[in-house]
Design a protein around this motif. Structure first.
Motif, short mmCIF file in Angstrom:
data_model
loop_
_atom_site.label_atom_id
_atom_site.label_comp_id
_atom_site.label_asym_id
_atom_site.label_seq_id
_atom_site.Cartn_x
_atom_site.Cartn_y
_atom_site.Cartn_z
N ALA A 1 3.44 12.46 -8.86
CA ALA A 1 2.54 13.34 -9.63
C ALA A 1 2.43 14.70 -8.96
CB ALA A 1 1.16 12.70 -9.77
N GLY A 2 2.36 14.71 -7.64
CA GLY A 2 2.33 15.99 -6.92
C GLY A 2 3.59 16.79 -7.16
N LEU A 3 4.74 16.12 -7.13
CA LEU A 3 6.00 16.81 -7.41
C LEU A 3 6.05 17.31 -8.85
CD1 LEU A 3 8.52 14.54 -5.48
CD2 LEU A 3 7.66 16.79 -4.80
N TRP A 4 5.54 16.51 -9.77
CA TRP A 4 5.50 16.90 -11.18
C TRP A 4 4.63 18.16 -11.35
CZ3 TRP A 4 1.54 17.06 -14.87
CH2 TRP A 4 1.96 17.25 -16.19
N LEU A 5 3.46 18.16 -10.70
CA LEU A 5 2.59 19.33 -10.76
C LEU A 5 3.30 20.57 -10.20
CD1 LEU A 5 -0.81 17.72 -9.73
CD2 LEU A 5 -0.29 18.81 -11.93
N PRO B 1 0.81 -1.23 0.00
CA PRO B 1 0.00 0.00 0.00
C PRO B 1 0.84 1.27 0.00
CG PRO B 1 -0.79 -1.52 1.66
CD PRO B 1 0.50 -2.08 1.15
N LEU B 2 1.98 1.24 0.71
CA LEU B 2 2.82 2.43 0.78
C LEU B 2 3.51 2.69 -0.56
CD1 LEU B 2 4.37 1.91 4.32
CD2 LEU B 2 2.34 3.20 3.66
N VAL B 3 3.99 1.64 -1.20
CA VAL B 3 4.65 1.79 -2.49
C VAL B 3 3.64 2.21 -3.57
CG1 VAL B 3 5.90 0.53 -4.30
CG2 VAL B 3 6.53 0.23 -1.91
N SER B 4 2.41 1.73 -3.44
CA SER B 4 1.40 2.07 -4.45
C SER B 4 1.05 3.56 -4.44
CB SER B 4 0.14 1.23 -4.25
OG SER B 4 -0.51 1.58 -3.05
N LEU B 5 1.36 4.27 -3.36
CA LEU B 5 1.09 5.70 -3.31
C LEU B 5 2.23 6.54 -3.89
CD1 LEU B 5 -0.58 5.83 0.18
CD2 LEU B 5 -1.67 6.27 -2.01
N LEU B 6 3.36 5.92 -4.17
CA LEU B 6 4.50 6.64 -4.72
C LEU B 6 4.16 7.39 -6.02
CD1 LEU B 6 7.48 7.37 -4.39
CD2 LEU B 6 8.04 5.26 -5.61
N PRO B 7 3.42 6.78 -6.96
CA PRO B 7 3.08 7.54 -8.18
C PRO B 7 2.30 8.82 -7.90
CG PRO B 7 2.62 5.22 -8.50
CD PRO B 7 2.98 5.39 -7.06
N PHE B 8 1.47 8.81 -6.87
CA PHE B 8 0.70 10.02 -6.53
C PHE B 8 1.62 11.10 -5.96
CE2 PHE B 8 -2.37 6.58 -6.43
CZ PHE B 8 -3.36 7.10 -7.27
N LYS B 9 2.60 10.69 -5.15
CA LYS B 9 3.57 11.65 -4.63
C LYS B 9 4.39 12.23 -5.77
CE LYS B 9 3.93 9.51 -0.09
NZ LYS B 9 4.79 8.82 0.86
N VAL C 1 -2.06 17.22 -4.00
CA VAL C 1 -1.89 15.81 -4.36
C VAL C 1 -0.82 15.17 -3.49
CG1 VAL C 1 -1.10 14.25 -6.20
CG2 VAL C 1 -2.74 16.06 -6.73
N PHE C 2 0.32 15.86 -3.33
CA PHE C 2 1.42 15.30 -2.54
C PHE C 2 1.01 15.09 -1.09
CE2 PHE C 2 5.24 15.35 0.00
CZ PHE C 2 6.05 14.45 -0.68
N LEU C 3 0.40 16.11 -0.48
CA LEU C 3 0.00 15.99 0.92
C LEU C 3 -1.11 14.96 1.11
CD1 LEU C 3 0.19 19.65 2.28
CD2 LEU C 3 1.77 17.75 2.67
N SER C 4 -2.03 14.87 0.16
CA SER C 4 -3.08 13.85 0.25
C SER C 4 -2.46 12.45 0.25
CB SER C 4 -4.06 13.98 -0.91
OG SER C 4 -4.75 15.21 -0.82
N ALA C 5 -1.52 12.23 -0.66
CA ALA C 5 -0.85 10.93 -0.72
C ALA C 5 -0.06 10.68 0.56
CB ALA C 5 0.07 10.85 -1.93
N LYS D 1 5.64 21.91 -12.69
CA LYS D 1 4.96 22.58 -13.80
C LYS D 1 4.32 23.90 -13.38
CE LYS D 1 5.63 19.70 -17.13
NZ LYS D 1 6.34 20.12 -18.34
N GLY D 2 4.49 24.26 -12.11
CA GLY D 2 3.97 25.54 -11.64
C GLY D 2 2.58 25.48 -11.03
N HIS D 3 2.01 24.30 -10.92
CA HIS D 3 0.68 24.15 -10.31
C HIS D 3 0.87 23.89 -8.81
CE1 HIS D 3 -0.98 23.98 -14.33
NE2 HIS D 3 -0.07 23.06 -14.65
N VAL D 4 1.18 24.96 -8.09
CA VAL D 4 1.57 24.83 -6.69
C VAL D 4 0.45 24.25 -5.83
CG1 VAL D 4 2.37 26.10 -4.65
CG2 VAL D 4 3.25 26.69 -6.91
N VAL D 5 -0.75 24.80 -5.92
CA VAL D 5 -1.85 24.35 -5.08
C VAL D 5 -2.19 22.88 -5.39
CG1 VAL D 5 -4.27 24.72 -4.47
CG2 VAL D 5 -2.75 26.67 -4.76
N SER D 6 -2.32 22.56 -6.66
CA SER D 6 -2.64 21.18 -7.05
C SER D 6 -1.53 20.22 -6.64
CB SER D 6 -2.85 21.07 -8.56
OG SER D 6 -3.91 21.87 -8.98
N GLY D 7 -0.29 20.62 -6.88
CA GLY D 7 0.85 19.77 -6.55
C GLY D 7 0.95 19.50 -5.06
#
Length: 179
Positions: free
Chosen positions: A86-90, A76-84, A102-106, A93-99
């Motif tokens: 994705a948050g860093l990617w956002l 379960p912990l490794v499965s959340l890595l793509p979401f983290k 997503v990162f904090l939710s994950a 890309k300058g999408h601070v609030v979204s990034g």
């Protein structure tokens, strides 16, 4: 041609110490966030665990042998890595609030799952000698980081300011409560 001089050992040591503190501070903040979230989220997950289906699944996890317990803890912990990521990617890309969202939710979901599954699998996981050594090493690292942080003059100054603020706000509340 003159050779560049080696930095003096004292200066080099001071530079390492100065550069090391931000790393220690960041690591300590990450550990603090984990600890701060660990207990309340573990309690929340324990409450969710009272649901009949979840209770049955937790019972299976608790009875799992060490290597299966490790998989139950890690997957379960490794499965959340793509979401983290994705948050860093956002964020990149300058999408601070979204990034950050997503990162904090994950991070919160991962901490909640990690706290509950670790509570269920800890006895089995500690039967794995390498995991028990890793856990002890992480506990020593945590103590070292907190010790370094608490010994730093900046940390001590912030703690003194915090104590003064708490004393002032407490005195203000107590003084104004009689009016």
């Amino acid at each position: 041609m003159e050779q560049p001089k080696e930095p003096q050992p004292d200066l080099a040591r001071r530079l390492r110490r100065a550069a090391g503190f931000p790393v220690v501070l960041l690591a300590a903040l990450i550990l603090w966030l984990e600890e701060w979230l660990w207990e309340p989220l573990g309690k929340l997950m324990h409450g969710i665990g009272r649901l009949p289906v979840i209770r049955q699944i937790e019972g299976l996890i608790q009875r799992a042998p060490p290597w299966l317990a490790l998989a139950c803890f890690a997957i379960p912990l490794v499965s959340l890595l793509p979401f983290k990521l994705a948050g860093l990617w956002l964020l990149g890309k300058g999408h601070v609030v979204s990034g950050v969202g997503v990162f904090l939710s994950a991070k919160v979901v991962g901490t909640a799952l990690g706290a509950r599954i670790f509570a269920l699998t800890r006895p089995a996981l500690m039967q794995l000698a390498w995991f028990a050594r890793l856990w002890e090493g992480l506990q020593r690292l945590r103590a070292y980081l907190y010790g370094r942080l608490k010994a730093h003059p900046l940390w001590q100054a912030v703690q003194r300011l915090r104590a003064r603020w708490l004393h002032w706000s407490s005195a203000r509340r107590n003084g104004s409560s009689g009016n």
